[in-house]
Design a protein around this motif. Structure first.
Motif, PDB file in Angstrom:
ATOM      1  N   SER A 177       3.300  -0.931   6.172  1.00 13.54           N
ATOM      2  CA  SER A 177       1.684  -0.608   6.625  1.00 13.54           C
ATOM      3  C   SER A 177       0.873  -1.947   5.919  1.00 13.54           C
ATOM      4  O   SER A 177      -0.393  -2.153   5.768  1.00 13.54           O
ATOM      5  CB  SER A 177       1.156   0.408   6.450  1.00 13.54           C
ATOM      6  OG  SER A 177       1.000   1.342   4.850  1.00 13.54           O
ATOM      7  N   ASN A 231       0.795  -0.720   0.296  1.00  8.81           N
ATOM      8  CA  ASN A 231      -0.148   0.267  -0.088  1.00  8.81           C
ATOM      9  C   ASN A 231       0.851   1.487   0.148  1.00  8.81           C
ATOM     10  O   ASN A 231       1.354   1.753   0.919  1.00  8.81           O
ATOM     11  CB  ASN A 231      -0.853  -0.435   0.832  1.00  8.81           C
ATOM     12  CG  ASN A 231      -1.990   1.286   1.118  1.00  8.81           C
ATOM     13  OD1 ASN A 231      -1.938   2.356   0.941  1.00  8.81           O
ATOM     14  ND2 ASN A 231      -2.894   1.449   2.039  1.00  8.81           N
ATOM     15  N   LEU A 232       1.301   1.576  -0.978  1.00 17.13           N
ATOM     16  CA  LEU A 232       1.889   2.599  -1.465  1.00 17.13           C
ATOM     17  C   LEU A 232       1.514   4.298  -0.722  1.00 17.13           C
ATOM     18  O   LEU A 232       2.148   4.899  -0.340  1.00 17.13           O
ATOM     19  CB  LEU A 232       2.144   3.413  -2.602  1.00 17.13           C
ATOM     20  CG  LEU A 232       3.602   2.078  -3.402  1.00 17.13           C
ATOM     21  CD1 LEU A 232       3.609   1.984  -5.104  1.00 17.13           C
ATOM     22  CD2 LEU A 232       4.619   1.438  -3.277  1.00 17.13           C
ATOM     23  N   VAL A 233       0.061   3.987  -0.405  1.00 10.69           N
ATOM     24  CA  VAL A 233      -0.622   5.927   0.056  1.00 10.69           C
ATOM     25  C   VAL A 233      -0.131   5.658   1.336  1.00 10.69           C
ATOM     26  O   VAL A 233       0.301   6.876   2.209  1.00 10.69           O
ATOM     27  CB  VAL A 233      -2.096   5.056  -0.028  1.00 10.69           C
ATOM     28  CG1 VAL A 233      -2.765   6.558   0.478  1.00 10.69           C
ATOM     29  CG2 VAL A 233      -2.242   5.557  -1.354  1.00 10.69           C
ATOM     30  N   ASP A 234       0.403   4.264   2.563  1.00  6.70           N
ATOM     31  CA  ASP A 234       0.050   4.616   3.783  1.00  6.70           C
ATOM     32  C   ASP A 234       1.030   3.962   4.029  1.00  6.70           C
ATOM     33  O   ASP A 234       1.961   3.821   5.223  1.00  6.70           O
ATOM     34  CB  ASP A 234      -1.028   3.726   4.463  1.00  6.70           C
ATOM     35  CG  ASP A 234      -2.632   3.574   4.036  1.00  6.70           C
ATOM     36  OD1 ASP A 234      -2.307   5.010   4.219  1.00  6.70           O
ATOM     37  OD2 ASP A 234      -3.049   2.411   3.920  1.00  6.70           O
ATOM     38  N   GLY A 235       2.382   3.361   2.999  1.00  5.62           N
ATOM     39  CA  GLY A 235       3.983   3.559   3.743  1.00  5.62           C
ATOM     40  C   GLY A 235       3.768   1.297   2.838  1.00  5.62           C
ATOM     41  O   GLY A 235       3.029   0.901   3.338  1.00  5.62           O
TER      42      GLY A 235
END
Length: 307
Positions: A53, A46-50
């Motif tokens: 994560s 999940n690149l948005v949350d890291g």
């Protein structure tokens, strides 16, 4: 050891430590820092949350490699090409090195070495354009000049998968044989001339000198380069197998390897976990292969083992 001696030693070696810093920084940034990304091989990224994560998936990402019905073809292409390269690399490299060793003129030798090393210094994009200049259906050198001269019909190179195994092998050696030939050539230069002088006194031919003197003394270099190559037995040159054939779907039968398959899957699904899992699996298999190969060599010839 007193403080003055420690300071004197530190002062002596300080410049060397400074020279080491760029190499150490490159090693950490390029080789060790990306290892944190191995975590992605076991998660849904999940690149948005890291990247740390994402949902933990265990070995689910690794199933991606076996989901395709072409999985046997992908494995076959990857292993067969690498085995061909593994076998032919020392043969081509030693042949070129022997030819360089027989050149009398230093100027000719330098020109020959430069011509061998030049392709390895070119980017894969330039290599792709050079290959395309030869194989273009309408304006390529092969269809417009070489084949008509030989009385042969033009070939639709980029839609004819049968010709690509030979083409890929040729392009590979054109790009990569320069480095190995220089390594073998430097090893030949380290062989004492006295061996050849004694052989000439015994009326040994060049072929016998090569077979009984040069080749045995090159054995450590051959084994070292082969063990290093075994580390990439489950990998492929992405530029060679994807960019040189222009990513043409009609050539999948002979150009599809693990790396190209993962890339196409990544661009299609956008799941970075697939790519991380494939890279991790390739590294593990390469590591195990190197360890086993070194173990076998240590059992047969301990002096030639790397570790």
């Amino acid at each position: 050891m007193n403080r003055s001696k420690i300071l004197a030693k530190a002062k002596t070696w300080f410049p060397f430590y400074i020279f080491m810093l760029p190499g150490i920084a490159y090693l950490l940034i390029n080789n060790y820092l990306p290892m944190l990304g191995l975590y992605m091989a076991f998660t849904k990224v999940n690149l948005v949350d890291g990247i740390f994560s994402g949902e933990f998936l265990g070995l689910q990402n690794f199933k991606f490699l076996t989901m395709s019905s072409d999985f046997p073809l992908i494995i076959r292409n990857t292993l067969v090409y690498n085995l061909i390269f593994l076998i032919l690399n020392p043969i081509v490299g030693i042949a070129l090195a022997f030819f360089m060793n027989e050149l009398g003129s230093k100027k000719i030798l330098k020109c020959f070495q430069t011509s061998l090393l030049l392709p390895s210094l070119l980017s894969i994009q330039i290599i792709t354009y050079i290959v395309y200049a030869f194989l273009c259906i309408d304006t390529g050198i092969m269809n417009k000049t070489i084949l008509p001269t030989l009385g042969l019909d033009p070939v639709k190179w980029y839609t004819t998968p049968e010709v690509w195994p030979a083409l890929l092998i040729f392009v590979h050696f054109w790009m990569r044989s320069g480095f190995s030939s220089v390594v073998y050539f430097s090893s030949m230069l380290s062989i004492s001339p006295e061996y050849y002088e004694v052989a000439e006194l015994d009326s040994a031919s060049k072929a016998k000198q090569f077979w009984y003197i040069t080749l045995p003394l090159l054995k450590p270099t051959i084994i070292t380069l082969m063990i290093i190559s075994l580390g990439a037995i489950f990998k492929s040159d992405f530029g060679l197998f994807y960019q040189v054939p222009l990513g043409n779907g009609a050539l999948y039968k002979t150009t599809q390897t693990i790396d190209t398959y993962v890339f196409r899957g990544l661009t299609g699904s956008g799941n970075l976990g697939y790519s991380a899992a494939a890279g991790f699996l390739q590294s593990v298999i390469g590591f195990v292969t190197v360890i086993l190969a070194n173990w076998v060599i240590r059992r047969i010839s301990p002096d030639d083992a790397i570790f």
